[in-house]
Design a protein around this motif. Structure first.
Motif, mmCIF file in Angstrom:
data_model
loop_
_atom_site.group_PDB
_atom_site.id
_atom_site.type_symbol
_atom_site.label_atom_id
_atom_site.label_comp_id
_atom_site.label_asym_id
_atom_site.label_seq_id
_atom_site.Cartn_x
_atom_site.Cartn_y
_atom_site.Cartn_z
ATOM 1 N N VAL A 72 0.949 -1.150 -0.062
ATOM 2 C CA VAL A 72 0.136 -0.010 -0.208
ATOM 3 C C VAL A 72 1.034 1.292 -0.230
ATOM 4 N N TYR A 73 0.521 2.120 -1.022
ATOM 5 C CA TYR A 73 1.386 3.243 -0.874
ATOM 6 C C TYR A 73 0.497 4.474 -0.641
ATOM 7 N N VAL A 74 0.847 5.417 0.131
ATOM 8 C CA VAL A 74 -0.057 6.501 0.495
ATOM 9 C C VAL A 74 0.648 8.027 0.334
ATOM 10 N N VAL A 75 -0.110 9.005 -0.187
ATOM 11 C CA VAL A 75 0.311 10.197 -0.269
ATOM 12 C C VAL A 75 -0.442 10.864 1.082
ATOM 13 N N ASP A 76 0.134 11.595 2.096
ATOM 14 C CA ASP A 76 -0.681 11.776 3.321
ATOM 15 C C ASP A 76 -0.522 13.232 3.510
ATOM 16 N N ARG A 77 -1.557 13.805 4.012
ATOM 17 C CA ARG A 77 -1.381 15.454 4.113
ATOM 18 C C ARG A 77 -0.123 15.675 5.353
ATOM 19 N N PRO A 78 -0.102 14.979 6.450
ATOM 20 C CA PRO A 78 1.188 15.455 7.185
ATOM 21 C C PRO A 78 2.366 15.131 6.585
ATOM 22 N N GLY A 79 2.516 14.319 5.734
ATOM 23 C CA GLY A 79 3.973 14.023 5.313
ATOM 24 C C GLY A 79 4.034 15.100 3.994
ATOM 25 N N LEU A 80 2.927 15.602 3.355
ATOM 26 C CA LEU A 80 3.434 16.909 2.282
ATOM 27 C C LEU A 80 3.716 17.938 3.150
ATOM 28 N N ASP A 81 2.695 18.486 4.190
ATOM 29 C CA ASP A 81 2.995 19.654 5.100
ATOM 30 C C ASP A 81 4.459 19.440 5.733
ATOM 31 N N ASP A 82 4.977 18.518 6.157
ATOM 32 C CA ASP A 82 6.266 18.067 6.574
ATOM 33 C C ASP A 82 7.378 18.508 5.471
ATOM 34 N N VAL A 83 7.164 18.335 4.536
ATOM 35 C CA VAL A 83 8.236 18.534 3.280
ATOM 36 C C VAL A 83 8.261 19.940 2.870
ATOM 37 N N LEU A 84 6.812 20.389 2.622
ATOM 38 C CA LEU A 84 6.747 21.867 2.437
ATOM 39 C C LEU A 84 7.224 22.879 3.601
ATOM 40 N N ASP A 85 7.473 22.426 4.815
ATOM 41 C CA ASP A 85 7.997 23.615 5.919
ATOM 42 C C ASP A 85 9.303 23.847 5.368
ATOM 43 N N GLY A 86 9.665 25.110 5.505
ATOM 44 C CA GLY A 86 10.630 25.765 5.111
ATOM 45 C C GLY A 86 10.859 26.293 3.726
ATOM 46 N N GLY A 87 9.808 25.990 2.890
ATOM 47 C CA GLY A 87 9.698 26.367 1.469
ATOM 48 C C GLY A 87 10.133 25.394 0.573
ATOM 49 N N ARG A 88 10.469 24.168 1.011
ATOM 50 C CA ARG A 88 10.874 23.112 0.095
ATOM 51 C C ARG A 88 9.784 22.845 -1.051
ATOM 52 N N THR A 89 10.024 22.098 -2.173
ATOM 53 C CA THR A 89 9.294 21.865 -3.101
ATOM 54 C C THR A 89 9.411 20.327 -3.216
ATOM 55 N N PRO A 90 8.125 19.763 -2.696
ATOM 56 C CA PRO A 90 7.918 18.265 -2.949
ATOM 57 C C PRO A 90 8.042 17.867 -4.545
ATOM 58 N N VAL A 91 8.458 16.797 -4.826
ATOM 59 C CA VAL A 91 8.475 15.937 -5.982
ATOM 60 C C VAL A 91 7.850 14.726 -5.571
ATOM 61 N N VAL A 92 6.462 14.674 -6.000
ATOM 62 C CA VAL A 92 5.602 13.352 -6.002
ATOM 63 C C VAL A 92 5.640 12.322 -6.933
ATOM 64 N N HIS A 93 6.162 11.287 -6.773
ATOM 65 C CA HIS A 93 5.891 10.218 -7.957
ATOM 66 C C HIS A 93 4.698 9.497 -7.716
ATOM 67 N N LEU A 94 3.997 9.420 -8.749
ATOM 68 C CA LEU A 94 2.643 8.688 -9.093
ATOM 69 C C LEU A 94 2.577 7.928 -10.396
ATOM 70 N N GLY A 95 1.906 6.796 -10.204
ATOM 71 C CA GLY A 95 1.791 6.010 -11.367
ATOM 72 C C GLY A 95 0.313 5.741 -11.906
ATOM 73 N N GLN A 96 -0.606 6.536 -11.196
ATOM 74 C CA GLN A 96 -2.016 6.435 -11.431
ATOM 75 C C GLN A 96 -2.647 7.809 -11.676
ATOM 76 N N MET A 97 -3.232 8.158 -12.666
ATOM 77 C CA MET A 97 -4.010 9.542 -12.928
ATOM 78 C C MET A 97 -4.813 9.901 -11.883
ATOM 79 N N ALA A 98 -5.465 8.837 -11.212
ATOM 80 C CA ALA A 98 -6.335 9.199 -9.967
ATOM 81 C C ALA A 98 -5.494 9.973 -9.009
ATOM 82 N N GLY A 99 -4.266 9.511 -8.738
ATOM 83 C CA GLY A 99 -3.477 10.013 -7.799
ATOM 84 C C GLY A 99 -3.093 11.490 -8.088
ATOM 85 N N VAL A 100 -2.776 11.700 -9.194
ATOM 86 C CA VAL A 100 -2.546 13.055 -9.827
ATOM 87 C C VAL A 100 -3.807 13.895 -9.451
#
Length: 186
Positions: A72-100
């Motif tokens: 099971v692979y998850v894109v989660d809100r707390p994880g994205l918030d964590d990466v965005l702290d300090g102005g970083r730019t997350p690069v999210v890998h997805l293999g399904q259009m539903a995820g995009v």
């Protein structure tokens, strides 16, 4: 402005390689480590438990979940918030259009959508070369990705990159240019 990159494509299209080139170009780009519940490859993931997943789901913090390769692979809100702290730019890998679509719709940021592509033959060659032990499953995922694209002809890609003909650094420069130009309102 919160901003991120959504990299979509079939297995072995170069998502890891292009992300590495992006982080070399600018350390502000950070691979978003999806939460993974299962076994196998751990690099690039935050390994989790079924209990963690249940907790995230109960709080409504799962933005996108997919089940593939017995994991099971998850894109989660707390994880994205964590990466965005300090102005970083997350690069999210997805293999399904539903995820995009879900990440772009459910997580507020300026998302740049990039389609990375390679042929099925290239996936067949690259997959074992990168240590995959389930190349047959990766080729089935390639077929699913092609069908997914056919079902979404108006996906709104801001950039399409053929990784068979475009070097990783060139791809990274193109993505970076697009991120910077869209972030400045140009």
């Amino acid at each position: 402005m919160r901003r991120g990159v959504l990299l979509y494509g079939p297995p072995a299209a170069g998502k890891d390689t292009v992300t590495a080139a992006l982080t070399e170009l600018d350390s502000g780009y950070v691979l978003f480590p999806r939460l993974k519940i299962g076994t196998g490859k751990t690099r690039g993931y935050r390994m989790g438990t079924p209990e963690q997943l249940a907790d995230l789901e109960a709080r409504g913090d799962v933005i996108y979940r997919n089940d593939r390769y017995g994991n099971v692979y998850v894109v989660d809100r707390p994880g994205l918030d964590d990466v965005l702290d300090g102005g970083r730019t997350p690069v999210v890998h997805l293999g399904q259009m539903a995820g995009v679509e879900r990440v772009a719709a459910l997580f507020p940021a300026r998302w740049v959508r990039v389609l990375l592509w390679c042929s099925k033959e290239t996936t067949a060659r690259r997959s074992p070369g990168r240590g995959d032990t389930d190349t047959v499953a990766r080729l089935a995922a390639w077929d699913a990705t092609q069908a997914d694209l056919a079902d979404h002809p108006q996906a709104g890609w801001e950039l399409r990159i053929d990784t068979e003909t475009t070097a990783p650094r060139e791809a990274a420069r193109s993505i970076d240019h697009l991120v910077r130009s869209t972030s400045s309102g140009s």
